[in-house]
Design an enzyme around this catalytic site. Structure first.
Site, PDB file in Angstrom:
ATOM      1  N   LYS A 202      85.795  61.090 -23.814  1.00 31.32           N
ATOM      2  CA  LYS A 202      86.407  61.204 -22.488  1.00 31.32           C
ATOM      3  C   LYS A 202      87.106  59.891 -22.096  1.00 31.32           C
ATOM      4  O   LYS A 202      86.894  58.855 -22.745  1.00 31.32           O
ATOM      5  CB  LYS A 202      85.328  61.575 -21.459  1.00 31.32           C
ATOM      6  CG  LYS A 202      84.654  62.929 -21.731  1.00 31.32           C
ATOM      7  CD  LYS A 202      83.683  63.264 -20.607  1.00 31.32           C
ATOM      8  CE  LYS A 202      82.942  64.571 -20.871  1.00 31.32           C
ATOM      9  NZ  LYS A 202      82.067  64.946 -19.731  1.00 31.32           N
TER      10      LYS A 202
ATOM     11  N   TYR B 282      87.354  73.679 -18.635  1.00 30.04           N
ATOM     12  CA  TYR B 282      86.161  73.819 -17.793  1.00 30.04           C
ATOM     13  C   TYR B 282      86.253  75.078 -16.932  1.00 30.04           C
ATOM     14  O   TYR B 282      85.949  75.040 -15.737  1.00 30.04           O
ATOM     15  CB  TYR B 282      85.990  72.584 -16.913  1.00 30.04           C
ATOM     16  CG  TYR B 282      85.431  71.374 -17.648  1.00 30.04           C
ATOM     17  CD1 TYR B 282      84.305  71.485 -18.473  1.00 30.04           C
ATOM     18  CD2 TYR B 282      86.011  70.117 -17.507  1.00 30.04           C
ATOM     19  CE1 TYR B 282      83.790  70.383 -19.146  1.00 30.04           C
ATOM     20  CE2 TYR B 282      85.490  68.999 -18.180  1.00 30.04           C
ATOM     21  CZ  TYR B 282      84.388  69.145 -18.991  1.00 30.04           C
ATOM     22  OH  TYR B 282      83.875  68.054 -19.642  1.00 30.04           O
TER      23      TYR B 282
ATOM     24  N   ARG C 106      75.249  68.214 -29.724  1.00 30.40           N
ATOM     25  CA  ARG C 106      74.736  68.229 -28.354  1.00 30.40           C
ATOM     26  C   ARG C 106      73.522  67.300 -28.248  1.00 30.40           C
ATOM     27  O   ARG C 106      73.356  66.586 -27.257  1.00 30.40           O
ATOM     28  CB  ARG C 106      74.336  69.653 -27.923  1.00 30.40           C
ATOM     29  CG  ARG C 106      75.480  70.647 -27.744  1.00 30.40           C
ATOM     30  CD  ARG C 106      76.348  70.393 -26.546  1.00 30.40           C
ATOM     31  NE  ARG C 106      75.636  70.401 -25.279  1.00 30.40           N
ATOM     32  CZ  ARG C 106      76.242  70.361 -24.097  1.00 30.40           C
ATOM     33  NH1 ARG C 106      77.572  70.351 -24.006  1.00 30.40           N
ATOM     34  NH2 ARG C 106      75.548  70.328 -22.989  1.00 30.40           N
TER      35      ARG C 106
ATOM     36  N   ASN D 111      81.020  61.445  -4.585  1.00 36.51           N
ATOM     37  CA  ASN D 111      82.221  62.254  -4.834  1.00 36.51           C
ATOM     38  C   ASN D 111      82.971  61.920  -6.112  1.00 36.51           C
ATOM     39  O   ASN D 111      84.191  61.953  -6.164  1.00 36.51           O
ATOM     40  CB  ASN D 111      83.197  62.099  -3.669  1.00 36.51           C
ATOM     41  CG  ASN D 111      83.291  63.388  -2.889  1.00 36.51           C
ATOM     42  OD1 ASN D 111      83.055  64.468  -3.469  1.00 36.51           O
ATOM     43  ND2 ASN D 111      83.606  63.294  -1.620  1.00 36.51           N
TER      44      ASN D 111
ATOM     45  N   ASN E 163      80.246  60.363 -18.590  1.00 36.43           N
ATOM     46  CA  ASN E 163      79.259  60.397 -19.676  1.00 36.43           C
ATOM     47  C   ASN E 163      79.849  60.409 -21.088  1.00 36.43           C
ATOM     48  O   ASN E 163      79.255  60.920 -22.021  1.00 36.43           O
ATOM     49  CB  ASN E 163      78.280  61.556 -19.461  1.00 36.43           C
ATOM     50  CG  ASN E 163      78.995  62.877 -19.266  1.00 36.43           C
ATOM     51  OD1 ASN E 163      80.193  62.965 -19.463  1.00 36.43           O
ATOM     52  ND2 ASN E 163      78.263  63.900 -18.889  1.00 36.43           N
TER      53      ASN E 163
ATOM     54  N   HIS F  87      82.143  64.846 -24.781  1.00 40.50           N
ATOM     55  CA  HIS F  87      81.979  66.287 -24.571  1.00 40.50           C
ATOM     56  C   HIS F  87      81.669  66.925 -25.916  1.00 40.50           C
ATOM     57  O   HIS F  87      82.118  66.443 -26.954  1.00 40.50           O
ATOM     58  CB  HIS F  87      83.268  66.909 -24.025  1.00 40.50           C
ATOM     59  CG  HIS F  87      83.296  68.419 -24.155  1.00 40.50           C
ATOM     60  ND1 HIS F  87      82.673  69.245 -23.252  1.00 40.50           N
ATOM     61  CD2 HIS F  87      83.823  69.230 -25.118  1.00 40.50           C
ATOM     62  CE1 HIS F  87      82.830  70.501 -23.638  1.00 40.50           C
ATOM     63  NE2 HIS F  87      83.522  70.524 -24.773  1.00 40.50           N
TER      64      HIS F  87
ATOM     65  N   GLU G  12      87.255  76.580 -27.485  1.00 42.14           N
ATOM     66  CA  GLU G  12      87.791  75.248 -27.217  1.00 42.14           C
ATOM     67  C   GLU G  12      88.691  74.753 -28.355  1.00 42.14           C
ATOM     68  O   GLU G  12      89.714  74.114 -28.119  1.00 42.14           O
ATOM     69  CB  GLU G  12      86.630  74.271 -26.945  1.00 42.14           C
ATOM     70  CG  GLU G  12      85.941  74.589 -25.617  1.00 42.14           C
ATOM     71  CD  GLU G  12      84.623  73.856 -25.395  1.00 42.14           C
ATOM     72  OE1 GLU G  12      84.295  72.939 -26.171  1.00 42.14           O
ATOM     73  OE2 GLU G  12      83.905  74.220 -24.429  1.00 42.14           O
TER      74      GLU G  12
HETATM   75  P1  IDP Z   1      78.028  69.029 -20.391  1.00 38.09           P
HETATM   76  O1  IDP Z   1      79.206  68.071 -20.485  1.00 38.09           O
HETATM   77  O2  IDP Z   1      76.727  68.343 -20.726  1.00 38.09           O
HETATM   78  O3  IDP Z   1      78.235  70.304 -21.169  1.00 38.09           O
HETATM   79  P2  IDP Z   1      78.631  70.538 -17.962  1.00 38.09           P
HETATM   80  O4  IDP Z   1      77.618  71.108 -17.024  1.00 38.09           O
HETATM   81  O5  IDP Z   1      79.390  71.482 -18.832  1.00 38.09           O
HETATM   82  O6  IDP Z   1      77.868  69.427 -18.838  1.00 38.09           O
HETATM   83  O7  IDP Z   1      79.638  69.697 -17.068  1.00 38.09           O
HETATM   84  C1  IDP Z   1      80.828  69.187 -17.610  1.00 38.09           C
HETATM   85  C2  IDP Z   1      81.046  67.754 -17.133  1.00 38.09           C
HETATM   86  O8  IDP Z   1      81.317  67.734 -15.736  1.00 38.09           O
HETATM   87  C3  IDP Z   1      79.835  66.829 -17.311  1.00 38.09           C
HETATM   88  O9  IDP Z   1      79.748  66.290 -18.605  1.00 38.09           O
HETATM   89  C4  IDP Z   1      80.107  65.787 -16.274  1.00 38.09           C
HETATM   90  O10 IDP Z   1      81.079  64.841 -16.714  1.00 38.09           O
HETATM   91  C5  IDP Z   1      80.704  66.597 -15.135  1.00 38.09           C
HETATM   92  N1  IDP Z   1      79.692  67.077 -14.157  1.00 38.09           N
HETATM   93  C6  IDP Z   1      78.865  68.143 -14.313  1.00 38.09           C
HETATM   94  N2  IDP Z   1      78.067  68.324 -13.236  1.00 38.09           N
HETATM   95  C7  IDP Z   1      78.413  67.358 -12.360  1.00 38.09           C
HETATM   96  C8  IDP Z   1      77.960  67.005 -11.032  1.00 38.09           C
HETATM   97  O11 IDP Z   1      77.051  67.630 -10.440  1.00 38.09           O
HETATM   98  N3  IDP Z   1      78.556  65.919 -10.434  1.00 38.09           N
HETATM   99  C9  IDP Z   1      79.538  65.214 -11.051  1.00 38.09           C
HETATM  100  N4  IDP Z   1      80.005  65.499 -12.282  1.00 38.09           N
HETATM  101  C10 IDP Z   1      79.453  66.562 -12.942  1.00 38.09           C
HETATM  102 MG    MG Z   2      79.561  71.930 -20.903  1.00 37.06          MG
END
Ligand code: IDP
Ligand code: MG
Length: 179
Positions: free
Chosen positions: A9, A50, A86, A113, A118, A121, A132
């Protein structure tokens, strides 16, 4: 051979973590099948990527974060690669990501906000991996999805989404397959 789709990312690219992440992929013996730096990622592509999160109240900062700078996208392959990648990434929330995982070693919690930053992905299932990979790498599918998202956003006041999509798919498939 099983394949999965991954992204380093914008935060990972900005912080110079590309080498670190690729090292871990190679260290686990996975094969890098494709690797591309995308300098301009459109909002439409991120919305498609997404698609399950688009309606959530916390989604706009995620779109902003994911289009905030270059990303490295790729396909890796190997036995059990989807689940293993993962596990190597670690949990979504930095406070839950275990040390030793990529997120556990590098992720930052979200500010007010903001999106969680992280670093990486990875597709969460075989079905997501297929979807994807097609979205990011199969150009004509990507174009249809881009057009669909673009038209749906532009003409969302005209509730004819189904019709627009069917028309586009039909016209694109006939151009693509007819000789
Ligand atoms: P993942 O990346 O572990 O699969 P997902 O639930 O698919 O997690 O969410 C995609 C991305 O969106 C996350 O990696 C993170 O960067 C962001 N994200 C998810 N939930 C939140 C939230 O509650 N607040 C802020 N960012 C979030
Ligand atoms: Mg995800």
């Amino acid at each position: 051979m099983e394949q999965t789709f991954f992204i380093i990312k914008p935060d990972g690219v900005k912080r110079g973590l590309v080498g670190e992440v690729l090292k871990r992929i190679e260290q686990r013996g996975f094969t890098i099948e494709k690797l591309e730096l995308r300098t301009k990622v459109s909002e439409e592509l991120i919305d498609q990527h997404y698609q399950d999160l688009v309606g959530q109240s916390f989604y706009p900062p995620i779109r902003e974060f994911m289009t905030s700078g270059p990303v490295l996208v790729g396909i890796i392959s190997g036995p059990k690669v989807i689940e293993t990648w993962r596990t190597m990434m670690g949990a979504t929330r930095p406070e839950e990501a275990l040390p030793g995982t990529i997120r556990g070693d590098f992720a930052k919690a979200a500010g007010e906000n903001q999106a969680i930053q992280n670093v990486v992905h990875g597709s969460d299932s075989e079905e997501s991996a297929k979807r994807e990979i097609a979205l990011w790498f199969e150009e004509w599918i990507g174009s249809i999805n881009w057009l669909k998202a673009h038209l749906n956003r532009k003409y969302s006041h005209i509730k004819k989404k189904g019709l627009t999509s069917s028309f586009l798919i039909l016209s694109f498939s006939s151009t693509h397959y007819s000789r």
